[in-house]
Design a protein around this motif. Structure first.
Motif, PDB file in Angstrom:
ATOM      1  N   ARG A  56       0.793  -1.142   0.038  1.00  0.00           N
ATOM      2  CA  ARG A  56      -0.219  -0.052   0.005  1.00  0.00           C
ATOM      3  C   ARG A  56       0.560   1.232  -0.146  1.00  0.00           C
ATOM      4  NH1 ARG A  56      -2.680   0.131   4.793  1.00  0.00           N
ATOM      5  NH2 ARG A  56      -2.074  -1.863   5.243  1.00  0.00           N
ATOM      6  N   ALA A  57       2.093   1.236   0.625  1.00  0.00           N
ATOM      7  CA  ALA A  57       2.909   2.590   0.654  1.00  0.00           C
ATOM      8  C   ALA A  57       3.486   2.706  -0.831  1.00  0.00           C
ATOM      9  CB  ALA A  57       4.007   2.085   1.569  1.00  0.00           C
ATOM     10  N   HIS A  64       0.416   8.892  -6.356  1.00  0.00           N
ATOM     11  CA  HIS A  64       0.780  10.271  -5.918  1.00  0.00           C
ATOM     12  C   HIS A  64       2.205  10.462  -5.969  1.00  0.00           C
ATOM     13  CE1 HIS A  64      -3.687  10.732  -5.271  1.00  0.00           C
ATOM     14  NE2 HIS A  64      -3.664   9.701  -4.616  1.00  0.00           N
ATOM     15  N   ARG A  65       2.830  10.930  -7.243  1.00  0.00           N
ATOM     16  CA  ARG A  65       4.218  10.845  -7.205  1.00  0.00           C
ATOM     17  C   ARG A  65       4.898  11.956  -6.113  1.00  0.00           C
ATOM     18  NH1 ARG A  65       5.973   7.929 -11.633  1.00  0.00           N
ATOM     19  NH2 ARG A  65       4.225   6.393 -11.800  1.00  0.00           N
ATOM     20  N   ASP A  66       4.075  12.821  -5.687  1.00  0.00           N
ATOM     21  CA  ASP A  66       4.612  13.966  -4.734  1.00  0.00           C
ATOM     22  C   ASP A  66       4.073  13.528  -3.374  1.00  0.00           C
ATOM     23  OD1 ASP A  66       1.962  14.507  -4.866  1.00  0.00           O
ATOM     24  OD2 ASP A  66       1.908  16.726  -4.433  1.00  0.00           O
ATOM     25  N   ALA A  67       3.698  12.410  -2.970  1.00  0.00           N
ATOM     26  CA  ALA A  67       3.566  11.903  -1.756  1.00  0.00           C
ATOM     27  C   ALA A  67       4.504  11.510  -1.043  1.00  0.00           C
ATOM     28  CB  ALA A  67       2.609  10.579  -1.906  1.00  0.00           C
ATOM     29  N   VAL A  68       4.537  11.881   0.560  1.00  0.00           N
ATOM     30  CA  VAL A  68       5.410  11.607   1.387  1.00  0.00           C
ATOM     31  C   VAL A  68       4.851  10.833   2.425  1.00  0.00           C
ATOM     32  CG1 VAL A  68       7.088  12.760   3.115  1.00  0.00           C
ATOM     33  CG2 VAL A  68       6.725  13.907   0.984  1.00  0.00           C
ATOM     34  N   LEU A  69       5.578   9.676   2.795  1.00  0.00           N
ATOM     35  CA  LEU A  69       4.978   8.905   3.917  1.00  0.00           C
ATOM     36  C   LEU A  69       5.245   9.667   5.257  1.00  0.00           C
ATOM     37  CD1 LEU A  69       5.908   5.499   2.386  1.00  0.00           C
ATOM     38  CD2 LEU A  69       3.610   6.683   2.388  1.00  0.00           C
ATOM     39  N   ILE A  70       4.428   9.834   6.232  1.00  0.00           N
ATOM     40  CA  ILE A  70       4.547  10.320   7.317  1.00  0.00           C
ATOM     41  C   ILE A  70       4.103   9.768   8.464  1.00  0.00           C
ATOM     42  CG2 ILE A  70       4.399  12.583   6.418  1.00  0.00           C
ATOM     43  CD1 ILE A  70       1.463  13.021   7.300  1.00  0.00           C
ATOM     44  N   PRO A  84       2.444  -0.430  10.079  1.00  0.00           N
ATOM     45  CA  PRO A  84       1.067   0.337  10.318  1.00  0.00           C
ATOM     46  C   PRO A  84      -0.229  -0.382   9.651  1.00  0.00           C
ATOM     47  CG  PRO A  84       2.028   1.596   8.565  1.00  0.00           C
ATOM     48  CD  PRO A  84       3.083   0.536   9.157  1.00  0.00           C
ATOM     49  N   ALA A  85      -1.374  -0.148  10.448  1.00  0.00           N
ATOM     50  CA  ALA A  85      -2.528  -0.755   9.621  1.00  0.00           C
ATOM     51  C   ALA A  85      -3.116   0.480   8.733  1.00  0.00           C
ATOM     52  CB  ALA A  85      -3.501  -0.822  10.894  1.00  0.00           C
ATOM     53  N   VAL A  86      -2.761   1.553   8.861  1.00  0.00           N
ATOM     54  CA  VAL A  86      -3.220   2.721   8.078  1.00  0.00           C
ATOM     55  C   VAL A  86      -1.983   3.155   7.697  1.00  0.00           C
ATOM     56  CG1 VAL A  86      -4.409   4.886   7.781  1.00  0.00           C
ATOM     57  CG2 VAL A  86      -5.297   2.915   9.243  1.00  0.00           C
ATOM     58  N   ILE A  87      -1.911   3.494   6.339  1.00  0.00           N
ATOM     59  CA  ILE A  87      -0.678   4.407   5.570  1.00  0.00           C
ATOM     60  C   ILE A  87      -1.011   5.779   5.695  1.00  0.00           C
ATOM     61  CG2 ILE A  87       0.421   4.574   3.533  1.00  0.00           C
ATOM     62  CD1 ILE A  87       0.812   1.787   4.968  1.00  0.00           C
ATOM     63  N   GLU A  88      -0.043   6.593   6.719  1.00  0.00           N
ATOM     64  CA  GLU A  88      -0.289   7.929   6.628  1.00  0.00           C
ATOM     65  C   GLU A  88       0.596   8.672   5.661  1.00  0.00           C
ATOM     66  OE1 GLU A  88      -0.255   9.596  10.889  1.00  0.00           O
ATOM     67  OE2 GLU A  88       0.294   7.428  11.297  1.00  0.00           O
ATOM     68  N   GLN A  98      -9.673   7.174   1.525  1.00  0.00           N
ATOM     69  CA  GLN A  98      -9.472   5.854   1.099  1.00  0.00           C
ATOM     70  C   GLN A  98      -9.258   4.685   2.121  1.00  0.00           C
ATOM     71  OE1 GLN A  98      -9.885   5.108  -2.251  1.00  0.00           O
ATOM     72  NE2 GLN A  98     -10.222   7.246  -3.033  1.00  0.00           N
ATOM     73  N   GLN A  99     -10.065   3.671   2.309  1.00  0.00           N
ATOM     74  CA  GLN A  99      -9.875   2.649   3.257  1.00  0.00           C
ATOM     75  C   GLN A  99      -8.445   2.325   3.209  1.00  0.00           C
ATOM     76  OE1 GLN A  99     -12.307  -0.723   2.919  1.00  0.00           O
ATOM     77  NE2 GLN A  99     -11.457  -1.387   4.671  1.00  0.00           N
ATOM     78  N   GLY A 100      -7.881   2.256   4.308  1.00  0.00           N
ATOM     79  CA  GLY A 100      -6.338   1.705   4.798  1.00  0.00           C
ATOM     80  C   GLY A 100      -5.309   2.921   4.626  1.00  0.00           C
ATOM     81  N   PHE A 101      -5.939   4.395   4.241  1.00  0.00           N
ATOM     82  CA  PHE A 101      -5.018   5.494   3.922  1.00  0.00           C
ATOM     83  C   PHE A 101      -5.491   6.552   4.709  1.00  0.00           C
ATOM     84  CE2 PHE A 101      -4.529   2.701   0.145  1.00  0.00           C
ATOM     85  CZ  PHE A 101      -3.198   2.717   0.075  1.00  0.00           C
ATOM     86  N   ARG A 102      -4.591   7.230   5.192  1.00  0.00           N
ATOM     87  CA  ARG A 102      -5.092   8.659   5.869  1.00  0.00           C
ATOM     88  C   ARG A 102      -4.385   9.821   5.215  1.00  0.00           C
ATOM     89  NH1 ARG A 102      -3.859   7.794  10.908  1.00  0.00           N
ATOM     90  NH2 ARG A 102      -5.609   6.612  11.476  1.00  0.00           N
ATOM     91  N   PHE A 103      -4.728  10.680   4.496  1.00  0.00           N
ATOM     92  CA  PHE A 103      -4.349  11.734   3.740  1.00  0.00           C
ATOM     93  C   PHE A 103      -4.094  12.863   4.546  1.00  0.00           C
ATOM     94  CE2 PHE A 103      -6.094   9.089   0.294  1.00  0.00           C
ATOM     95  CZ  PHE A 103      -4.881   8.610  -0.093  1.00  0.00           C
TER      96      PHE A 103
END
Length: 283
Positions: A56-57, A64-70, A84-88, A98-103
Motif C-alpha cells: 500500500r505504501a 501520487h508521485r509527490d506523496a510523502v509517507l509520514i 502500520p494498519a493505516v498508511i499515513e 480511502q480505506q487503509g490510508f490517511r491523507f
C-alpha cells in the motif's frame, strides 16, 4: 489470471491502470471474481498483497508521485517501528478518504524528506518531532538510541514547523529529551534526577573494561557509579538477560559499582530510586 497480469503482480505487486489501460477489462473481470481488489483509484492488487503495508505504501507513491509517507508509517520505515494498519501520507491538495490510508495536506519541507527503496519518507528527525505531539517522546527515544537523529537535528526540525498544532507538546518533549533518553524508562530516570538536583551524571557513556566495551545508561564518573535502567522493551529477552549479567560482572570486576532499577521502581517508588543513588554517592 493471464501470464502478463501474473508477471505484473509478481514484479510490481499491483497493476496501475493509469499506465496500463489495456488491462482494464482483465482487471474488471478478475475483480468480479474477487481475485483483484482496488487499493487506490486505478491501482489494483490481489487481496493478500493489498493487505500488506509495504504494497500500500508503494501504491500510494505510484498514484501520487509527490506523496510523502509520514507519522507511524514513516516511523515504521525509518525508526524500526511496527508496520502500520493505516498508511499515513502527506499530499498536496485535498483527497477523498480511502480505506487503509490517511491523507494529510500538511507539507513536509524538502530538506526533511528521505528516499528509501523508492519511497519518499519523512526523515527520522522530522518523524520523531512530528510524533512527539502524541507519543510522549517514544519516537525521539528510538531515533536517539538508533543513532538516526541527534538533538541538534531535532531542534532544527522544531524550528521549521512554527505554528503547527501540537507544537507546545513537542517543545515540552524536546526539552525533556535534553539528556538523550533511549527509552521511556530512561526518560523518567533523567527527569527524576534533574528534579532532585542531583548532578555529575552523563548518559549512554561507553565504558572500557578488560573484557570489552559496554554502554552504560547513567554514569557518575567521579563516584565510579553506574546506574542501569531496565526497561521492558530492551531487557525482556533471555539473551538480553544473559548479556546484562555478563556486562555487570565485567563492570564490577573493573571497579565500578552498579545499581539497577526497573520501570516499576521508577514510577511507583521514585523516592527509593533517588535514596539509593544518594546513598551510593555518599559512600
Amino acid at each position: 489470471m493471464n501470464a502478463e497480469t501474473t508477471h505484473l503482480l509478481a514484479t510490481q505487486r499491483f497493476i496501475d491502470l493509469g499506465e496500463r489501460p489495456d488491462l482494464r477489462r482483465t482487471v474488471e473481470h478478475l475483480s468480479r471474481h474477487n481475485l483483484l481488489v482496488k487499493v487506490l483509484p486505478n491501482i489494483w492488487s490481489t487481496p493478500e498483497l493489498a493487505a500488506r503495508a509495504d504494497v500500500r505504501a508503494a501504491a500510494v507513491q505510484q498514484r501520487h508521485r509527490d506523496a510523502v509517507l509520514i507519522g507511524d508509517t514513516a516511523a515504521w520505515l525509518v525508526l524500526d517501528g511496527p508496520a502500520p494498519a493505516v498508511i499515513e501520507v502527506s499530499v498536496s491538495g485535498h483527497l477523498r478518504p480511502q480505506q487503509g490510508f490517511r491523507f494529510s495536506e500538511k507539507q513536509v519541507p524538502v530538506e526533511d524528506i528521505v528516499v528509501l527503496h523508492g519511497l519518499r519518507v519523512h526523515s527520522p528527525a522530522g518523524t520523531a518531532v512530528d510524533l512527539a505531539a502524541r507519543d510522549n517522546g517514544a519516537a525521539i527515544d528510538n531515533a536517539l538510541r538508533l543513532g538516526r537523529a541527534q538533538l541538534e537535528g531535532l531542534h532544527r526540525v522544531m524550528g521549521s514547523i512554527r505554528g503547527r498544532r501540537g507544537n507546545r507538546r513537542r517543545r515540552e518533549i524536546l526539552a525533556d529529551s535534553r539528556d538523550e533518553p533511549w527509552s521511556a524508562a530512561e526518560r523518567v530516570a533523567h527527569r527524576l534526577l534533574r528534579e532532585s538536583q542531583l548532578t555529575g551524571w552523563v548518559t549512554n557513556r561507553p565504558i572500557l573494561t578488560s573484557t570489552g566495551r559496554y554502554l552504560a545508561d547513567l554514569v557518575f564518573s567521579v563516584a565510579r557509579l553506574i546506574v542501569e535502567i531496565d526497561g521492558y522493551a530492551t531487557h525482556g529477552t533471555r539473551n538480553a538477560f544473559e548479556s546484562d549479567r555478563e556486562r555487570q560482572n565485567a563492570l564490577v570486576l573493573d571497579g565500578w559499582r552498579v545499581l539497577r532499577f526497573t520501570w516499576r521502581t521508577l514510577t511507583s517508588q521514585p523516592d527509593v530510586f533517588l535514596a539509593q543513588i544518594r546513598h551510593a554517592l555518599a559512600n
